[in-house]
Motif scaffolding. Structure first.
Motif, mmCIF file in Angstrom:
data_model
loop_
_atom_site.group_PDB
_atom_site.id
_atom_site.type_symbol
_atom_site.label_atom_id
_atom_site.label_comp_id
_atom_site.label_asym_id
_atom_site.label_seq_id
_atom_site.Cartn_x
_atom_site.Cartn_y
_atom_site.Cartn_z
ATOM 1 N N ALA A 40 0.620 -1.156 -0.377
ATOM 2 C CA ALA A 40 0.232 0.487 0.294
ATOM 3 C C ALA A 40 0.489 1.135 -0.224
ATOM 4 C CB ALA A 40 -1.337 -0.347 1.083
ATOM 5 N N VAL A 41 2.190 1.463 0.208
ATOM 6 C CA VAL A 41 3.133 2.443 0.549
ATOM 7 C C VAL A 41 3.306 2.443 -0.669
ATOM 8 C CG1 VAL A 41 5.230 0.934 1.011
ATOM 9 C CG2 VAL A 41 5.194 3.213 1.758
ATOM 10 N N TYR A 42 3.171 2.361 -2.107
ATOM 11 C CA TYR A 42 3.872 2.048 -3.238
ATOM 12 C C TYR A 42 2.628 3.848 -3.366
ATOM 13 C CZ TYR A 42 6.811 -2.203 -3.789
ATOM 14 O OH TYR A 42 8.068 -2.832 -3.509
ATOM 15 N N SER A 43 1.166 3.594 -3.422
ATOM 16 C CA SER A 43 0.289 4.858 -3.449
ATOM 17 C C SER A 43 0.488 5.807 -2.817
ATOM 18 C CB SER A 43 -0.884 4.015 -3.445
ATOM 19 O OG SER A 43 -0.995 3.736 -1.952
ATOM 20 N N ASP A 44 1.172 5.976 -2.010
ATOM 21 C CA ASP A 44 1.695 6.873 -1.270
ATOM 22 C C ASP A 44 2.756 8.337 -1.681
ATOM 23 O OD1 ASP A 44 2.130 9.008 1.189
ATOM 24 O OD2 ASP A 44 1.864 7.762 2.186
ATOM 25 N N ARG A 45 1.874 9.158 -2.872
ATOM 26 C CA ARG A 45 3.212 9.570 -3.390
ATOM 27 C C ARG A 45 3.897 10.533 -2.506
ATOM 28 N NH1 ARG A 45 -1.189 12.573 -7.924
ATOM 29 N NH2 ARG A 45 -1.731 10.653 -8.867
ATOM 30 N N HIS A 65 -4.144 -1.896 -8.077
ATOM 31 C CA HIS A 65 -3.775 -1.107 -9.095
ATOM 32 C C HIS A 65 -3.142 0.007 -8.975
ATOM 33 C CE1 HIS A 65 -4.270 0.957 -13.211
ATOM 34 N NE2 HIS A 65 -4.676 2.143 -13.190
ATOM 35 N N ASP A 66 -3.672 1.282 -7.589
ATOM 36 C CA ASP A 66 -2.867 2.191 -7.809
ATOM 37 C C ASP A 66 -2.092 1.958 -7.080
ATOM 38 O OD1 ASP A 66 -4.065 1.215 -5.449
ATOM 39 O OD2 ASP A 66 -4.359 3.395 -4.682
ATOM 40 N N GLU A 67 -1.346 1.291 -6.129
ATOM 41 C CA GLU A 67 -0.813 0.475 -5.811
ATOM 42 C C GLU A 67 0.988 -0.080 -7.025
ATOM 43 O OE1 GLU A 67 -2.651 -1.521 -1.502
ATOM 44 O OE2 GLU A 67 -0.920 -2.709 -3.320
ATOM 45 N N VAL A 68 0.362 -0.374 -7.660
ATOM 46 C CA VAL A 68 1.836 -0.918 -8.976
ATOM 47 C C VAL A 68 2.098 0.118 -10.064
ATOM 48 C CG1 VAL A 68 -0.489 -1.191 -11.076
ATOM 49 C CG2 VAL A 68 2.253 -2.496 -11.120
ATOM 50 N N ALA A 69 0.775 1.860 -9.933
ATOM 51 C CA ALA A 69 0.788 3.062 -10.846
ATOM 52 C C ALA A 69 1.478 3.851 -10.524
ATOM 53 C CB ALA A 69 -0.054 3.094 -11.037
ATOM 54 N N GLY A 70 1.780 3.218 -8.508
ATOM 55 C CA GLY A 70 2.917 4.101 -8.036
ATOM 56 C C GLY A 70 3.964 4.047 -8.166
ATOM 57 N N LEU A 71 4.367 2.617 -8.180
ATOM 58 C CA LEU A 71 5.223 1.991 -8.060
ATOM 59 C C LEU A 71 6.148 2.301 -9.252
ATOM 60 C CD1 LEU A 71 7.740 0.297 -7.090
ATOM 61 C CD2 LEU A 71 6.661 -1.880 -7.864
ATOM 62 N N PHE A 92 3.467 -10.230 -7.874
ATOM 63 C CA PHE A 92 2.439 -10.506 -8.308
ATOM 64 C C PHE A 92 1.675 -10.385 -9.624
ATOM 65 C CE2 PHE A 92 4.911 -6.659 -6.288
ATOM 66 C CZ PHE A 92 3.795 -6.999 -5.125
ATOM 67 N N ARG A 93 1.477 -11.880 -10.189
ATOM 68 C CA ARG A 93 1.544 -12.707 -11.415
ATOM 69 C C ARG A 93 0.433 -12.136 -11.719
ATOM 70 N NH1 ARG A 93 1.978 -19.062 -9.345
ATOM 71 N NH2 ARG A 93 4.440 -18.408 -8.502
ATOM 72 N N ALA A 94 -0.578 -11.385 -12.063
ATOM 73 C CA ALA A 94 -1.965 -11.178 -12.478
ATOM 74 C C ALA A 94 -1.768 -9.483 -13.041
ATOM 75 C CB ALA A 94 -2.971 -11.179 -11.448
ATOM 76 N N SER A 95 -0.395 -8.743 -12.842
ATOM 77 C CA SER A 95 -0.493 -7.047 -13.190
ATOM 78 C C SER A 95 0.354 -7.488 -13.698
ATOM 79 C CB SER A 95 0.317 -6.833 -12.208
ATOM 80 O OG SER A 95 0.481 -5.048 -12.101
ATOM 81 N N SER A 96 0.226 -7.474 -15.391
ATOM 82 C CA SER A 96 0.932 -7.267 -16.392
ATOM 83 C C SER A 96 1.494 -6.069 -16.278
ATOM 84 C CB SER A 96 0.412 -7.149 -17.726
ATOM 85 O OG SER A 96 -0.657 -5.983 -17.612
ATOM 86 N N ASP A 97 1.232 -5.128 -15.405
ATOM 87 C CA ASP A 97 2.092 -3.677 -15.606
ATOM 88 C C ASP A 97 3.108 -3.951 -14.329
ATOM 89 O OD1 ASP A 97 0.094 -2.233 -17.113
ATOM 90 O OD2 ASP A 97 -0.447 -1.062 -15.511
ATOM 91 N N TYR A 98 3.056 -4.772 -13.549
ATOM 92 C CA TYR A 98 4.411 -4.713 -12.935
ATOM 93 C C TYR A 98 4.846 -5.687 -13.856
ATOM 94 C CZ TYR A 98 6.942 -6.849 -9.143
ATOM 95 O OH TYR A 98 8.959 -7.214 -8.631
ATOM 96 N N LEU A 99 5.022 -6.710 -14.027
ATOM 97 C CA LEU A 99 5.890 -7.862 -15.685
ATOM 98 C C LEU A 99 6.902 -6.877 -16.025
ATOM 99 C CD1 LEU A 99 3.635 -10.775 -15.637
ATOM 100 C CD2 LEU A 99 5.282 -10.464 -14.109
ATOM 101 N N GLN A 100 5.884 -6.250 -17.020
ATOM 102 C CA GLN A 100 6.807 -4.898 -17.783
ATOM 103 C C GLN A 100 8.104 -4.331 -17.587
ATOM 104 O OE1 GLN A 100 4.570 -1.711 -19.580
ATOM 105 N NE2 GLN A 100 5.566 -2.158 -21.268
ATOM 106 N N LEU A 101 7.572 -3.640 -15.887
ATOM 107 C CA LEU A 101 8.392 -2.362 -15.230
ATOM 108 C C LEU A 101 9.835 -4.137 -14.928
ATOM 109 C CD1 LEU A 101 9.406 -0.529 -13.479
ATOM 110 C CD2 LEU A 101 7.764 -1.343 -11.505
#
Length: 233
Positions: A40-45, A65-71, A92-101
């Motif tokens: 959850a800390v990833y969403s804390d700008r 979603h907001d956590e991986v976006a923040g990361l 986070f196997r279900a997050s394609s945005d994380y895998l791309q990062l």
């Protein structure tokens, strides 16, 4: 410099004990260290904006979603991101945005001959070799190290060519496996994401592996190299 250590997920990788191994190194290297047991800390700008390095040890689990976006935004803005084994390469196997990062995803760890298996984690402990690439022999993370061998899980990684691979490991052909040619997987790689640096090291299943001199050197140097650079501040 500020480091954020994020740990949790599957307990088999001992996320607390594993990260505790490196907290003294971070402190001695001049980092002010914050530890979080939640993504959850990833969403804390505000927290992410002042973080120079993220060390993640969260195997499997899920991420909002907001956590991986923040990361992703923090790394693109210059925050370094690093980790080892399943704590970064099987998160986070279900997050394609994380895998791309991250640029690589654990697929499997091949096992012993079926008749030699006893039903515990050692069924996947195989002797194998890590070989530095030409880039790896010169890169600050791995320069001066030689090829080395371990008996532990050998990660088969799905990956793309945005990675700068510093070391590889080869899965041989065995009669009990379905593939028919050796498979080379990246074992240590870096990845530029915007102004940020990503460093992944796949060895690190257990504390004894993390204490092995070559593995620990790669992890510690990776932390220092990934941390926000002057050009990204």
């Amino acid at each position: 410099m500020r480091a954020l250590v994020v740990r949790g997920g599957w307990e088999g990788h001992q996320p607390v004990a594993a990260t505790e191994l490196f907290l003294p190194f971070l402190t001695a290297s001049g980092f002010e260290v914050r530890v979080s047991g939640s993504t959850a800390v990833y969403s804390d700008r505000s927290v992410m904006a002042e973080t120079d390095l993220i060390v993640q040890c969260v195997t499997m689990s899920s991420i909002e979603h907001d956590e991986v976006a923040g990361l992703r935004a923090a790394v693109a803005a210059g925050t370094g991101f690093t980790g080892w084994h399943g704590g970064i390469a099987d998160s986070f196997r279900a997050s394609s945005d994380y895998l791309q990062l991250v640029g690589g995803q654990f697929a499997t760890h091949p096992g012993k001959e079926p008749g030699a298996r006893c039903g515990d984690e050692t069924d996947n402990f195989l002797p194998h070799r890590y070989e530095l690439t030409e880039l790896g022999r010169e890169h600050p993370i791995t320069a001066g190290l030689g090829d080395f061998e371990l008996t532990t899980e050998q990660y088969w990684v799905l990956h793309d060519d945005l990675n700068d691979v510093l070391a590889t490991t080869t899965h041989p052909v065995q009669p009990w496996h379905p593939w028919r040619r050796p498979i080379v997987s990246p074992a240590v790689w870096t990845r530029q994401w915007g102004d940020g640096r990503v460093v992944v090291s796949t060895p690190g299943h257990s504390l004894d592996v993390l204490r092995e001199e070559n593995v620990r050197t790669v992890v510690e140097r990776g932390m220092l190299w990934a941390a926000r650079t002057a050009s990204a501040s």
